[in-house]
Design a protein around this motif. Structure first.
Motif, mmCIF file in Angstrom:
data_model
loop_
_atom_site.group_PDB
_atom_site.id
_atom_site.type_symbol
_atom_site.label_atom_id
_atom_site.label_comp_id
_atom_site.label_asym_id
_atom_site.label_seq_id
_atom_site.Cartn_x
_atom_site.Cartn_y
_atom_site.Cartn_z
ATOM 1 N N CYS A 52 96.992 64.331 45.590
ATOM 2 C CA CYS A 52 97.603 63.034 45.872
ATOM 3 C C CYS A 52 99.000 63.264 46.468
ATOM 4 N N ASP A 97 101.522 61.372 46.357
ATOM 5 C CA ASP A 97 102.581 60.825 45.504
ATOM 6 C C ASP A 97 102.821 61.661 44.250
ATOM 7 N N CYS A 98 101.743 62.011 43.535
ATOM 8 C CA CYS A 98 101.914 62.691 42.251
ATOM 9 C C CYS A 98 101.429 64.140 42.249
ATOM 10 N N HIS A 123 98.542 65.268 41.969
ATOM 11 C CA HIS A 123 97.368 65.474 41.111
ATOM 12 C C HIS A 123 96.151 65.799 41.982
ATOM 13 N N THR A 163 92.315 65.966 42.933
ATOM 14 C CA THR A 163 91.128 65.176 42.639
ATOM 15 C C THR A 163 89.991 65.572 43.567
ATOM 16 N N ARG A 178 88.555 59.738 52.094
ATOM 17 C CA ARG A 178 89.515 58.988 51.280
ATOM 18 C C ARG A 178 89.159 59.310 49.830
ATOM 19 N N CYS A 227 92.916 58.645 43.473
ATOM 20 C CA CYS A 227 93.849 59.398 42.639
ATOM 21 C C CYS A 227 93.496 59.046 41.197
ATOM 22 N N CYS A 231 99.925 57.350 38.078
ATOM 23 C CA CYS A 231 100.200 57.252 39.519
ATOM 24 C C CYS A 231 99.881 55.845 40.032
ATOM 25 N N ARG A 286 99.352 55.102 43.181
ATOM 26 C CA ARG A 286 98.478 55.166 44.358
ATOM 27 C C ARG A 286 97.027 55.214 43.904
ATOM 28 N N THR A 320 94.217 55.181 46.184
ATOM 29 C CA THR A 320 93.461 56.041 47.094
ATOM 30 C C THR A 320 94.411 56.678 48.098
ATOM 31 N N PHE A 321 93.936 57.737 48.717
ATOM 32 C CA PHE A 321 94.692 58.407 49.780
ATOM 33 C C PHE A 321 93.703 59.152 50.661
ATOM 34 N N GLU A 381 92.819 62.506 53.026
ATOM 35 C CA GLU A 381 93.191 63.912 53.202
ATOM 36 C C GLU A 381 93.797 64.117 54.587
#
Length: 123
Positions: free
Chosen positions: A21, A23-24, A26, A28, A57, A60, A65, A67, A69-70, A72
């Motif tokens: 992620c 933001d954090c 982490h 996944t 997509r 997270c 956190c 967020r 989703t994010f 790649e």
């Protein structure tokens, strides 16, 4: 990779099973969805180049956190919300700087007809 004599089309996807992620940080492996992304790139071997990336997509899964989703990113190639490759962005920046401080540099003739040619360099 496909070529029709005038253009080169490269289709690719990321191979890692997950992503971190932004933001954090982490890690996944829980995939939400995937889609095709086509950032503009420089011509290759005198032909226009079309890059087609299948990106995923991810969810997270970190509890703290914000967020959900994010997507790649491909290191050295793409960035978040980017519509051009890093290589094309660097080149257009260098050309813009060169044109701002002196006579226009000579550009490859293949750029004039390339859909990926920077606007400052077309025709």
């Amino acid at each position: 990779m496909h070529s029709d004599g005038e253009a080169i089309r490269v289709e690719a996807r990321c191979t890692p099973i997950g992503a971190a992620c932004p933001d954090c940080s982490h890690w996944t492996e829980r995939v939400h969805s995937s889609y095709l992304r086509s950032p503009a790139d420089l011509p290759a071997a005198g032909r226009s180049a079309q890059l087609v990336l299948r990106v995923r997509r991810f969810f997270c899964t970190a509890t703290g956190c914000g967020r959900r989703t994010f997507v790649e990113q491909v290191p050295g190639l793409t960035r978040r919300h980017g519509r051009v490759t890093k290589r094309l962005r660097r080149t257009t920046g260098a050309i813009g700087l060169a044109r701002a401080v002196g006579p226009a540099p000579a550009l490859p003739s293949s750029w004039a007809s390339s859909p990926a040619a920077p606007r400052c360099c077309a025709g």
